[in-house]
Scaffold this motif. Sequence first.
Motif, PDB file in Angstrom:
ATOM      1  N   SER A 234     -23.347  28.319   5.781  1.00 26.92           N
ATOM      2  CA  SER A 234     -23.352  26.873   6.015  1.00 26.92           C
ATOM      3  C   SER A 234     -22.232  26.597   6.942  1.00 26.92           C
ATOM      4  O   SER A 234     -21.111  26.959   6.801  1.00 26.92           O
TER       5      SER A 234
ATOM      6  N   VAL B 178     -20.364  18.361   0.804  1.00 27.92           N
ATOM      7  CA  VAL B 178     -20.829  18.537  -0.474  1.00 27.92           C
ATOM      8  C   VAL B 178     -22.023  17.957  -0.779  1.00 27.92           C
ATOM      9  O   VAL B 178     -22.938  18.634  -1.509  1.00 27.92           O
TER      10      VAL B 178
ATOM     11  N   ALA C  86     -24.638  20.157   0.738  1.00 27.40           N
ATOM     12  CA  ALA C  86     -24.873  21.550   0.244  1.00 27.40           C
ATOM     13  C   ALA C  86     -25.569  21.398  -1.290  1.00 27.40           C
ATOM     14  O   ALA C  86     -26.469  22.263  -1.360  1.00 27.40           O
ATOM     15  N   LYS C  87     -25.130  20.234  -1.964  1.00 29.78           N
ATOM     16  CA  LYS C  87     -26.025  20.289  -3.174  1.00 29.78           C
ATOM     17  C   LYS C  87     -27.355  19.769  -3.215  1.00 29.78           C
ATOM     18  O   LYS C  87     -28.238  20.481  -3.815  1.00 29.78           O
TER      19      LYS C  87
ATOM     20  N   GLN D  65     -27.326  24.827  -2.304  1.00 26.03           N
ATOM     21  CA  GLN D  65     -26.258  25.950  -1.964  1.00 26.03           C
ATOM     22  C   GLN D  65     -25.314  26.024  -3.341  1.00 26.03           C
ATOM     23  O   GLN D  65     -25.178  25.225  -3.964  1.00 26.03           O
TER      24      GLN D  65
ATOM     25  N   ALA E 268     -22.533  27.044  -6.144  1.00 27.69           N
ATOM     26  CA  ALA E 268     -21.084  26.676  -6.333  1.00 27.69           C
ATOM     27  C   ALA E 268     -20.360  27.924  -5.908  1.00 27.69           C
ATOM     28  O   ALA E 268     -20.859  29.042  -6.248  1.00 27.69           O
TER      29      ALA E 268
ATOM     30  N   THR F 118     -19.375  29.251  -3.060  1.00 27.93           N
ATOM     31  CA  THR F 118     -20.091  29.731  -1.679  1.00 27.93           C
ATOM     32  C   THR F 118     -19.209  28.712  -0.691  1.00 27.93           C
ATOM     33  O   THR F 118     -19.013  27.623  -1.104  1.00 27.93           O
ATOM     34  N   PRO F 119     -18.950  29.175   0.329  1.00 28.11           N
ATOM     35  CA  PRO F 119     -18.333  28.282   1.431  1.00 28.11           C
ATOM     36  C   PRO F 119     -18.998  27.533   2.154  1.00 28.11           C
ATOM     37  O   PRO F 119     -20.218  27.988   2.536  1.00 28.11           O
ATOM     38  N   ILE F 120     -18.293  26.444   2.731  1.00 28.98           N
ATOM     39  CA  ILE F 120     -18.731  25.910   3.994  1.00 28.98           C
ATOM     40  C   ILE F 120     -17.816  25.940   5.063  1.00 28.98           C
ATOM     41  O   ILE F 120     -16.644  25.642   4.876  1.00 28.98           O
TER      42      ILE F 120
ATOM     43  N   TYR G  45     -17.231  23.790  -4.034  1.00 29.54           N
ATOM     44  CA  TYR G  45     -17.455  24.863  -2.719  1.00 29.54           C
ATOM     45  C   TYR G  45     -16.116  25.478  -2.274  1.00 29.54           C
ATOM     46  O   TYR G  45     -15.229  24.770  -2.292  1.00 29.54           O
ATOM     47  N   LYS G  46     -16.166  26.632  -1.606  1.00 34.24           N
ATOM     48  CA  LYS G  46     -15.238  27.065  -0.835  1.00 34.24           C
ATOM     49  C   LYS G  46     -14.898  26.603   0.675  1.00 34.24           C
ATOM     50  O   LYS G  46     -15.886  26.306   1.303  1.00 34.24           O
TER      51      LYS G  46
ATOM     52  N   TRP H  28     -25.439  32.733   1.183  1.00 34.24           N
ATOM     53  CA  TRP H  28     -26.155  32.230   0.060  1.00 34.24           C
ATOM     54  C   TRP H  28     -27.946  32.518   0.279  1.00 34.24           C
ATOM     55  O   TRP H  28     -28.203  32.300   1.340  1.00 34.24           O
TER      56      TRP H  28
END
Length: 288
Positions: free
Chosen positions: A62, A87, A90-91, A95, A97, A99-101, A131-132, A193
């Motif tokens: 992402s 966020v 991603a939700k 995606q 929780a 994992t990074p953006i 997220y990271k 992911w």
Amino acid sequence: MTIIAKAVDCYSPLTAASAKALKAAGYVAVGRYLGHLTHGWSKALTPGEVSAIRGAGLAIISIWEGAGDKLAYFTYSQGLQDGAQAVTEAKALGQPAGTPIYFAVDFDTADRDMPQIRLYLDGVRRNLGPYKLGVYGSFRTLSNVAADYYWQTCAWSYGQISPRSCMHQSQVDTTAAGVHVDIDDVFRDPGWWPGNPLQEHTITTPEATYDVLVNGKVFRAIVVGGSTYVLWTALQATGAKYNYKGNGVMSIDGKDVQGVIYGGDTYLPWTALPGVKATKVEWAFSTQ
């Protein structure tokens, strides 16, 4: 740094057909932009595209990029907004929780720019929820920020690769499997992911490990399923032409060979080493 896989990133959405073509070409993941719900960006990932990508067996990385090519964009308040909107996106896409953006710093930064960029990232992190924080940028950028994941571009990096890099964008504005993409070398898990696309060919505990001789040179080997796999660097002792295609696949003299991944390195069936006959003495193979 050892390349464990090949990925791509692209501006345009993928279809089921283009995603399958990239998978067939040996790529294991695709970097795609967030921003469909909050901005309606044409470049942004949608739930339908997520289904097409996952259906092809590719993983997703992402990316968030607003006006990341301008220093003036990088303010604390903009970071707060971008973190919160990322966020939301991603939700909505499912995606997981943890994992990074990746937030893009897409210009040739100078040392004097870094305090402002770090302030922006402080704002992002404050609102990033489950997220990271990932950062995309040049060698200088990655060397001067604190993040959980790092993705380096070859642009403005002057041939240097940061040891922090999970991925290195080694080619830009090119074509792969008929798709306009940038190509990325993956050094370690970049937070793709829904899961690790290398899992199928990753070995956690081999049945045995050995040192073997290939044409008089020592290489590491492992035993998997009763068969011996030799570290890919043994190809250097054979004179073969080879190219790593990702996910444990090595092209050797134009033929794809499936290996296994252990400890971040690729191991190949010893029988795939060109010119090596089945002569084995004290775990030594030769071309005699």
